[in-house]
Design a protein around this motif. Structure first.
Motif, mmCIF file in Angstrom:
data_model
loop_
_atom_site.group_PDB
_atom_site.id
_atom_site.type_symbol
_atom_site.label_atom_id
_atom_site.label_comp_id
_atom_site.label_asym_id
_atom_site.label_seq_id
_atom_site.Cartn_x
_atom_site.Cartn_y
_atom_site.Cartn_z
ATOM 1 N N LEU A 1 0.832 -1.203 0.000
ATOM 2 C CA LEU A 1 0.000 0.000 0.000
ATOM 3 C C LEU A 1 0.867 1.255 0.000
ATOM 4 N N TYR A 2 1.988 1.213 0.701
ATOM 5 C CA TYR A 2 2.914 2.353 0.708
ATOM 6 C C TYR A 2 3.373 2.672 -0.711
ATOM 7 N N ASN A 3 3.761 1.635 -1.447
ATOM 8 C CA ASN A 3 4.252 1.849 -2.814
ATOM 9 C C ASN A 3 3.165 2.434 -3.715
ATOM 10 N N ARG A 4 1.922 1.997 -3.534
ATOM 11 C CA ARG A 4 0.821 2.542 -4.339
ATOM 12 C C ARG A 4 0.550 3.997 -3.984
ATOM 13 N N ILE A 5 0.552 4.299 -2.685
ATOM 14 C CA ILE A 5 0.249 5.667 -2.266
ATOM 15 C C ILE A 5 1.371 6.619 -2.655
ATOM 16 N N ILE A 6 2.619 6.206 -2.446
ATOM 17 C CA ILE A 6 3.728 7.084 -2.809
ATOM 18 C C ILE A 6 3.741 7.307 -4.305
ATOM 19 N N GLY A 7 3.361 6.266 -5.064
ATOM 20 C CA GLY A 7 3.271 6.410 -6.513
ATOM 21 C C GLY A 7 2.229 7.443 -6.915
ATOM 22 N N LEU A 8 1.093 7.421 -6.239
ATOM 23 C CA LEU A 8 0.045 8.399 -6.527
ATOM 24 C C LEU A 8 0.480 9.813 -6.155
ATOM 25 N N PHE A 9 1.176 9.940 -5.028
ATOM 26 C CA PHE A 9 1.677 11.253 -4.629
ATOM 27 C C PHE A 9 2.597 11.816 -5.712
ATOM 28 N N VAL A 10 3.490 10.976 -6.217
ATOM 29 C CA VAL A 10 4.443 11.416 -7.245
ATOM 30 C C VAL A 10 3.701 11.766 -8.532
ATOM 31 N N GLU A 11 2.707 10.951 -8.907
ATOM 32 C CA GLU A 11 1.926 11.241 -10.115
ATOM 33 C C GLU A 11 1.186 12.561 -9.985
ATOM 34 N N ILE A 12 0.632 12.820 -8.804
ATOM 35 C CA ILE A 12 -0.053 14.097 -8.583
ATOM 36 C C ILE A 12 0.932 15.254 -8.707
ATOM 37 N N GLN A 13 2.126 15.089 -8.122
ATOM 38 C CA GLN A 13 3.159 16.119 -8.240
ATOM 39 C C GLN A 13 3.496 16.414 -9.702
ATOM 40 N N LEU A 14 3.684 15.344 -10.489
ATOM 41 C CA LEU A 14 4.055 15.509 -11.899
ATOM 42 C C LEU A 14 2.939 16.190 -12.684
ATOM 43 N N GLU A 15 1.697 15.791 -12.411
ATOM 44 C CA GLU A 15 0.575 16.389 -13.135
ATOM 45 C C GLU A 15 0.444 17.872 -12.798
ATOM 46 N N ALA B 1 0.670 19.462 -16.874
ATOM 47 C CA ALA B 1 -0.603 19.790 -17.521
ATOM 48 C C ALA B 1 -1.639 20.379 -16.567
ATOM 49 N N ARG B 2 -1.601 19.959 -15.311
ATOM 50 C CA ARG B 2 -2.575 20.392 -14.301
ATOM 51 C C ARG B 2 -4.018 20.125 -14.740
ATOM 52 N N ASP B 3 -4.213 18.908 -15.285
ATOM 53 C CA ASP B 3 -5.558 18.491 -15.681
ATOM 54 C C ASP B 3 -6.370 18.232 -14.409
ATOM 55 N N ARG B 4 -7.351 19.063 -14.138
ATOM 56 C CA ARG B 4 -8.106 18.957 -12.890
ATOM 57 C C ARG B 4 -8.914 17.673 -12.797
ATOM 58 N N HIS B 5 -9.408 17.178 -13.927
ATOM 59 C CA HIS B 5 -10.157 15.927 -13.910
ATOM 60 C C HIS B 5 -9.254 14.772 -13.481
ATOM 61 N N LEU B 6 -8.031 14.750 -14.013
ATOM 62 C CA LEU B 6 -7.090 13.696 -13.649
ATOM 63 C C LEU B 6 -6.651 13.823 -12.193
ATOM 64 N N LEU B 7 -6.428 15.058 -11.760
ATOM 65 C CA LEU B 7 -6.027 15.284 -10.366
ATOM 66 C C LEU B 7 -7.133 14.852 -9.404
ATOM 67 N N ARG B 8 -8.375 15.133 -9.754
ATOM 68 C CA ARG B 8 -9.495 14.711 -8.906
ATOM 69 C C ARG B 8 -9.577 13.188 -8.833
ATOM 70 N N ALA B 9 -9.362 12.548 -9.962
ATOM 71 C CA ALA B 9 -9.417 11.079 -9.996
ATOM 72 C C ALA B 9 -8.314 10.477 -9.135
ATOM 73 N N MET B 10 -7.118 11.043 -9.201
ATOM 74 C CA MET B 10 -6.006 10.513 -8.406
ATOM 75 C C MET B 10 -6.215 10.797 -6.917
ATOM 76 N N LEU B 11 -6.777 11.963 -6.597
ATOM 77 C CA LEU B 11 -7.078 12.265 -5.196
ATOM 78 C C LEU B 11 -8.107 11.277 -4.663
ATOM 79 N N TYR B 12 -9.153 11.034 -5.426
ATOM 80 C CA TYR B 12 -10.187 10.089 -4.998
ATOM 81 C C TYR B 12 -9.594 8.701 -4.775
#
Length: 285
Positions: free
Chosen positions: A130-144, A148-159
């Motif tokens: 779970l740590y690896n999945r969450i840290i991966g999402l944190f990094v993906e959010i940082q990169l986005e 691009a700052r696509d809000r739809h993608l950011l909302r999906a990753m936050l959810y």
């Protein structure tokens, strides 16, 4: 005069256009001009410990942070980080409005166990998967956010992040010892300040907790509200001054911080069952 705990507000225009989500490091938070040993965030925070150790506290509940520990802060919670032993972390921060912009349910965040007002602990511990999945999402959010700052993608990753964190194992809070210690300190603070400080926020800030948390531990231990306890302490002192001094009622009222003698008299009569003069003139039993 009360010293307020600094409030860190969300930097909505950090990336130009308004964006109500971000991922920051602990070093970034430390570098904030408002950083202090205790602070409040005006937004939601999900702090993921990535290395080292440190003592963290959220709304009066302490925990030792090591890799994989996640601490959750709601708007208004008082947070501290102390005894830093190489602690590193990433914190996912966001405003409620960012969540509500894609959720019709205004109670979604409150329904998450770690953000609920009935939560037993503001901490969870992630296993390696779970740590690896969450840290991966944190990094993906940082990169986005950086590109691009696509809000739809950011909302999906936050959810996805928030739902995955529901699967994590809660960390049992060391709340009892902390509550007892704070209660002792609270009573000492009241004894030292009740003549000049009657607001709950003053004592909550001194103890680095929210007013709600202080009210909860005082009511659980003493069976009355924080404000009620402070008022009782003032009335006890009023009784002593009326009984053992010749100070006029108006002077006693002023000394105890009441706005007017008439307000003091009404409060005293409600507490004692007699007016100040009746109490003074009544023979001691």
């Amino acid at each position: 005069m009360a010293t307020n705990i600094p409030v860190i507000k969300f930097h909505k225009d950090k990336y130009g256009d308004e964006l109500l989500i971000d991922v920051v490091t602990l070093d970034t938070i430390r570098a904030s001009k408002n950083f202090a040993n205790a602070l409040r965030q005006s937004f939601y925070g999900v702090m993921l410990t990535t290395g080292g150790e440190g003592d963290v506290e959220v709304d009066g509940i302490p925990c030792t942070a090591t890799k994989g520990l996640v601490a959750f802060a709601r708007p208004g919670d008082v947070c501290t980080v102390a005894n830093d032993r190489g602690l590193t972390s990433l914190e996912l921060i966001f405003e409620r409005d960012f969540v509500l912009s894609f959720f019709n349910d205004p109670h979604f965040l409150d329904g998450l166990s770690y953000f609920s007002h009935q939560r037993k602990s503001p901490y969870v511990k992630l296993d390696e998967t779970l740590y690896n999945r969450i840290i991966g999402l944190f990094v993906e959010i940082q990169l986005e956010i950086s590109h691009a700052r696509d809000r739809h993608l950011l909302r999906a990753m936050l959810y996805e992040t928030l739902i995955l964190l529901q699967k994590a194992a809660p960390v049992e809070a060391r709340q009892r010892a902390s509550s007892e210690t704070r209660l002792t300190r609270f009573r000492k603070l009241v004894n030292e300040n009740f003549m000049t400080e009657t607001g709950v926020e003053f004592y909550a800030d001194k103890l680095c907790v929210t007013a709600n948390y202080l009210n909860r531990i005082v009511r659980q231990a003493l069976g009355q509200s924080t404000k009620g306890y402070i008022q009782c302490r003032r009335m006890e002192e009023a009784c002593r001054l009326l009984r053992y001094t010749s100070l006029p009622v108006a002077d006693i009222s002023e000394r105890l911080g009441f706005d007017t003698p008439s307000y003091f008299s009404r409060a005293f009569a409600k507490y004692v069952g007699q007016t100040p003069l009746q109490f003074r003139n009544c023979p001691e039993k």
